[in-house]
Design an enzyme around this catalytic site. Structure first.
Site, PDB file in Angstrom:
ATOM      1  N   HIS A   1       0.942  -1.116   0.142  1.00 54.79           N
ATOM      2  CA  HIS A   1      -0.082   0.073   0.109  1.00 54.79           C
ATOM      3  C   HIS A   1       0.935   1.715  -0.207  1.00 54.79           C
ATOM      4  O   HIS A   1       2.362   0.974   0.606  1.00 54.79           O
ATOM      5  CB  HIS A   1      -0.659  -0.126   1.528  1.00 54.79           C
ATOM      6  CG  HIS A   1      -1.991  -0.911   0.651  1.00 54.79           C
ATOM      7  ND1 HIS A   1      -2.280  -1.886   1.282  1.00 54.79           N
ATOM      8  CD2 HIS A   1      -3.032  -0.553   0.349  1.00 54.79           C
ATOM      9  CE1 HIS A   1      -3.574  -2.764   1.132  1.00 54.79           C
ATOM     10  NE2 HIS A   1      -4.044  -2.480   0.496  1.00 54.79           N
TER      11      HIS A   1
ATOM     12  N   LYS B   1      -0.006   4.973   4.649  1.00 52.93           N
ATOM     13  CA  LYS B   1      -1.219   3.758   6.101  1.00 52.93           C
ATOM     14  C   LYS B   1      -0.266   3.564   6.817  1.00 52.93           C
ATOM     15  O   LYS B   1       0.816   3.207   6.581  1.00 52.93           O
ATOM     16  CB  LYS B   1      -1.508   2.442   4.784  1.00 52.93           C
ATOM     17  CG  LYS B   1      -2.745   1.184   5.398  1.00 52.93           C
ATOM     18  CD  LYS B   1      -2.911   0.642   4.138  1.00 52.93           C
ATOM     19  CE  LYS B   1      -3.384  -0.311   4.945  1.00 52.93           C
ATOM     20  NZ  LYS B   1      -4.915  -0.029   4.987  1.00 52.93           N
TER      21      LYS B   1
END
Length: 254
Positions: free
Chosen positions: A143, A147
């Site tokens: 990600h 995140k």
């Protein structure tokens, strides 16, 4: 016309859902975030009053933070309105709150609202059910650099699918964060590896590895719009359902 209220409206997902819902001809009844955070749509300020939002909505969508979940569930129960929860990083105490709220209202909780990811989870469960413990299961996810939780909610969704297929408890049979001299891999466990960097919306790969062969099932998210579309579809489906706890498999009829 369906009126959708957004908890966590100032975030990336909140704004993406608002855009998708408006393009689909639905009505956004408003949004909340901590202390208000500008306008969600032109002339629609983001407020900090979840109960007021719930009372004027047909269904709520929550992509906020774990710490706000209790207040959002209380507001939905008080207003008697269904809610879809896409917030990740939830712990056991949060799931207990969801179970309690689901006794009074319909609640759909998922680690990922993408229709493709949830179909992938169904395939993972089937594969895990048919392959023996001599097939090791590893889940790799990547990600964007911002995140804050790992493994991702989607990785845990896929891990739970694999565990269900195997008939085991994920929490008691998972490995993550390997470093140093860890020893040989324990048979039957499900491994997780988390990568972070750049602007990646979400890449997930489930690897089934045996001696001499390997099966890889994966999904790549190219835009947050796919999550927004799935959230809107799930929220629409939730309206009119009886009180209870649901997931995206129910929305897809899986």
């Amino acid at each position: 016309m369906t009126k959708i209220g957004l908890f966590g409206a100032a975030g990336r997902m909140g704004r993406a859902i608002a855009q998708v819902a408006v393009e689909a001809g639905l009505t956004i009844s408003g949004g909340t975030d901590r202390d208000g955070s500008g306008d969600l749509l032109p002339g629609m300020p983001i407020t900090a009053d979840p109960l007021a939002l719930a009372q004027k909505s047909d269904v709520l969508i929550d992509f906020s933070v774990p710490g706000a979940l209790a207040a959002h569930l209380d507001a939905c129960v008080a207003a008697g309105k269904p809610v879809l929860i896409g917030t990740t990083g939830l712990e056991q105490a949060h799931h207990q709150l969801i179970d309690s709220a689901a006794q009074h209202i319909p609640v759909l909780q998922t680690g990922n609202t993408s229709l493709g990811v949830n179909l992938l989870a169904a395939l993972v469960e089937q594969a895990a059910a048919r392959l023996g413990e001599d097939w090791d299961i590893e889940i790799v996810e990547m990600h964007h650099r911002q995140k804050v939780d790992a493994p991702s909610g989607t990785a845990l969704l896929l891990g739970n699918a694999a565990a269900q297929g195997r008939g085991i408890d994920l929490a008691a049979n998972s490995e993550s964060g390997r470093d140093g001299i860890t020893g040989a891999r324990k048979q039957g466990t499900i491994g997780f590896a988390a990568l972070r960097g750049g602007s990646v919306a979400g890449d997930h790969q489930v690897i089934f590895a045996a001696d001499g062969e390997r099966i890889e099932l994966g999904h790549r998210a190219e835009s947050r719009v796919i999550f927004a579309r799935g959230a809107v579809k799930g929220a629409n489906w939730l309206i009119g359902q009886p009180a209870g706890r649901y997931d995206m498999k129910a929305v897809l009829g899986l």
